[in-house]
Design a protein around this motif. Structure first.
Motif, PDB file in Angstrom:
ATOM      1  N   PRO A 147       0.815  -1.213   0.000  1.00 52.93           N
ATOM      2  CA  PRO A 147       0.000   0.000   0.000  1.00 52.93           C
ATOM      3  C   PRO A 147       0.846   1.259   0.000  1.00 52.93           C
ATOM      4  O   PRO A 147       1.986   1.267   0.465  1.00 52.93           O
ATOM      5  CB  PRO A 147      -0.810  -0.121   1.294  1.00 52.93           C
ATOM      6  CG  PRO A 147       0.008  -1.005   2.166  1.00 52.93           C
ATOM      7  CD  PRO A 147       0.672  -1.976   1.246  1.00 52.93           C
ATOM      8  N   LEU A 148       0.301   2.314  -0.542  1.00 48.52           N
ATOM      9  CA  LEU A 148       0.905   3.644  -0.484  1.00 48.52           C
ATOM     10  C   LEU A 148      -0.200   4.627  -0.152  1.00 48.52           C
ATOM     11  O   LEU A 148      -1.199   4.722  -0.842  1.00 48.52           O
ATOM     12  CB  LEU A 148       1.550   4.010  -1.819  1.00 48.52           C
ATOM     13  CG  LEU A 148       2.165   5.413  -1.895  1.00 48.52           C
ATOM     14  CD1 LEU A 148       3.358   5.514  -0.952  1.00 48.52           C
ATOM     15  CD2 LEU A 148       2.595   5.739  -3.318  1.00 48.52           C
ATOM     16  N   GLY A 149      -0.021   5.354   0.936  1.00 47.39           N
ATOM     17  CA  GLY A 149      -1.084   6.249   1.373  1.00 47.39           C
ATOM     18  C   GLY A 149      -2.090   5.503   2.233  1.00 47.39           C
ATOM     19  O   GLY A 149      -2.080   4.274   2.316  1.00 47.39           O
ATOM     20  N   GLY A 150      -2.954   6.230   2.859  1.00 47.00           N
ATOM     21  CA  GLY A 150      -3.940   5.627   3.753  1.00 47.00           C
ATOM     22  C   GLY A 150      -4.055   6.443   5.020  1.00 47.00           C
ATOM     23  O   GLY A 150      -3.939   7.675   4.988  1.00 47.00           O
ATOM     24  N   LEU A 151      -4.246   5.762   6.136  1.00 45.62           N
ATOM     25  CA  LEU A 151      -4.399   6.462   7.411  1.00 45.62           C
ATOM     26  C   LEU A 151      -3.868   5.595   8.535  1.00 45.62           C
ATOM     27  O   LEU A 151      -4.194   4.408   8.635  1.00 45.62           O
ATOM     28  CB  LEU A 151      -5.870   6.801   7.668  1.00 45.62           C
ATOM     29  CG  LEU A 151      -6.132   7.784   8.820  1.00 45.62           C
ATOM     30  CD1 LEU A 151      -5.660   9.195   8.448  1.00 45.62           C
ATOM     31  CD2 LEU A 151      -7.617   7.815   9.177  1.00 45.62           C
ATOM     32  N   THR A 152      -3.038   6.209   9.372  1.00 43.04           N
ATOM     33  CA  THR A 152      -2.522   5.562  10.574  1.00 43.04           C
ATOM     34  C   THR A 152      -3.050   6.326  11.779  1.00 43.04           C
ATOM     35  O   THR A 152      -3.009   7.560  11.803  1.00 43.04           O
ATOM     36  CB  THR A 152      -0.981   5.554  10.585  1.00 43.04           C
ATOM     37  OG1 THR A 152      -0.510   4.776   9.487  1.00 43.04           O
ATOM     38  CG2 THR A 152      -0.445   4.972  11.876  1.00 43.04           C
ATOM     39  N   ALA A 153      -3.551   5.607  12.777  1.00 42.23           N
ATOM     40  CA  ALA A 153      -4.135   6.226  13.963  1.00 42.23           C
ATOM     41  C   ALA A 153      -3.478   5.676  15.213  1.00 42.23           C
ATOM     42  O   ALA A 153      -2.994   4.542  15.236  1.00 42.23           O
ATOM     43  CB  ALA A 153      -5.646   5.970  14.008  1.00 42.23           C
ATOM     44  N   SER A 154      -3.470   6.487  16.248  1.00 44.20           N
ATOM     45  CA  SER A 154      -2.937   6.023  17.524  1.00 44.20           C
ATOM     46  C   SER A 154      -3.894   5.009  18.139  1.00 44.20           C
ATOM     47  O   SER A 154      -5.103   5.018  17.863  1.00 44.20           O
ATOM     48  CB  SER A 154      -2.756   7.199  18.486  1.00 44.20           C
ATOM     49  OG  SER A 154      -4.011   7.728  18.874  1.00 44.20           O
ATOM     50  N   ASN A 155      -3.366   4.140  18.977  1.00 45.78           N
ATOM     51  CA  ASN A 155      -4.223   3.165  19.661  1.00 45.78           C
ATOM     52  C   ASN A 155      -5.272   3.854  20.510  1.00 45.78           C
ATOM     53  O   ASN A 155      -6.415   3.394  20.620  1.00 45.78           O
ATOM     54  CB  ASN A 155      -3.362   2.246  20.530  1.00 45.78           C
ATOM     55  CG  ASN A 155      -2.460   1.349  19.696  1.00 45.78           C
ATOM     56  OD1 ASN A 155      -2.640   1.228  18.493  1.00 45.78           O
ATOM     57  ND2 ASN A 155      -1.486   0.722  20.347  1.00 45.78           N
ATOM     58  N   ALA A 156      -4.884   4.994  21.100  1.00 45.70           N
ATOM     59  CA  ALA A 156      -5.831   5.744  21.934  1.00 45.70           C
ATOM     60  C   ALA A 156      -7.003   6.258  21.106  1.00 45.70           C
ATOM     61  O   ALA A 156      -8.158   6.230  21.548  1.00 45.70           O
ATOM     62  CB  ALA A 156      -5.118   6.902  22.632  1.00 45.70           C
TER      63      ALA A 156
END
Length: 332
Positions: free
Chosen positions: A215-224
């Protein structure tokens, strides 16, 4: 795909308009909620982040009750800002974000923008083969990031040893000037710079993206955020998924948008749109295969070797899967 023929531009605009109507009326409860102010970082202005830019410019975030500020930030700085809480989400899933997670940053990949890469090694005209580049400088946009990782994968797939090349890190805007001045002999380009370089007469020597299915691009979020701000995260993913679908459904509108968003000419925008269609993820749900490829690419760089990484350690697809089902995608 909307083809331009008699009335083609009208048809494309009509479908685009209907998509906007669908956004406005899909979730009235979301529009009634107070807008949450969100900061999302992105690494560069490229087609990998079109969904983020479109969700902002076409007011899709706003229609889903969000006030989003996007901030351009290098991956390492974004990781630090995420850890400190200065930014809420990172628009990107790749070797850098996954490496940060494995090093202890409490975060996970939650949405895919694409399922394959568009990268090519482009060299000065006097170089006619990869063999001639041995011992020469190939520039990437960030050491340890996607650009370097896929370069090494591509070189190995082409029968070359990456250690035979001098890989250097430069900013995206410096790649072209470096080629022109001769301070580097080649660079690993992605759109739109790839098209610029080829039109300036530089020589494409290897389609790197054909050898790196990740993959290239997307969304990463914190566990919180995943645990405590799930409703907000769902609205963000929903907004970006709808923006991505709208981009794919209305070619003329989207090409015009790319011209403005990435600041390129029409020919480059049309090339970029063609690649965007080929690489875009259907449902946006993170896949095991994609995440496994990222982990393997990191191990190729000598990181986390011998470590068995579970999919759940680096990704949480639950909210993206829920959004995809609500939007009519077929998912497991």
């Amino acid at each position: 795909m909307i083809q331009k023929c008699n009335g083609g531009r009208f048809v494309g605009s009509f479908i685009f308009g209907m998509a906007v109507v669908a956004v406005v009326f899909a979730s009235p409860a979301l529009a009634q909620e107070g807008k949450a102010k969100i900061r999302i970082s992105y690494p560069s202005v490229s087609i990998a982040n079109l969904a983020l830019f479109a969700a902002q410019q076409w007011n899709i975030f706003e229609q889903n009750g969000l006030d989003v500020e996007s901030i351009q930030m290098r991956s390492q700085a974004a990781n630090a800002a995420s850890a400190s809480g200065d930014i809420h989400y990172v628009a990107g899933v790749g070797p850098n974000s996954v490496a940060a997670t494995l090093r202890g940053l409490p975060s996970k990949a939650v949405w895919f923008a694409s399922e394959r890469l568009v990268y090519s090694i482009v060299a000065r005209p006097e170089f006619k083969s990869l063999k001639e580049l041995r011992g020469k400088r190939i520039a990437v946009t960030g050491l340890g990031g996607t650009s370097e990782v896929v370069l090494r994968i591509g070189l190995e797939a082409a029968g070359e040893n990456p250690k035979d090349f001098v890989i250097v890190g430069l900013g995206a805007a410096q790649l072209m000037s470096g080629l022109e001045s001769g301070s580097i002999e080649a660079a690993n380009f992605n759109p739109p710079f790839l098209y610029f370089a080829k039109r300036k007469g530089f020589r494409e020597l290897l389609d790197v993206g054909a050898h790196a299915q990740m993959p290239l691009g997307g969304l990463t979020a914190s566990n919180a955020s995943i645990q405590n701000r799930a409703a907000e995260l769902k609205r963000i993913i929903r907004s970006m998924q709808i923006a991505r679908r709208m981009l794919l459904q209305a070619k003329e509108k989207s090409v015009d948008f790319i011209i403005r968003a990435i600041k390129v000419d029409r020919e480059t925008a049309e090339d970029s749109y063609s690649d965007y269609r080929k690489t875009s993820s259907g449902s946006g749900v993170p896949s095991r295969e994609g995440m496994e490829q990222i982990v393997k690419s990191l191990q190729l760089l000598g990181q986390f070797t011998g470590k068995k990484v579970a999919f759940e350690e680096v990704s949480d697809p639950r909210i993206a899967r829920e959004v995809a089902r609500e939007l009519g995608y077929r998912v497991e």
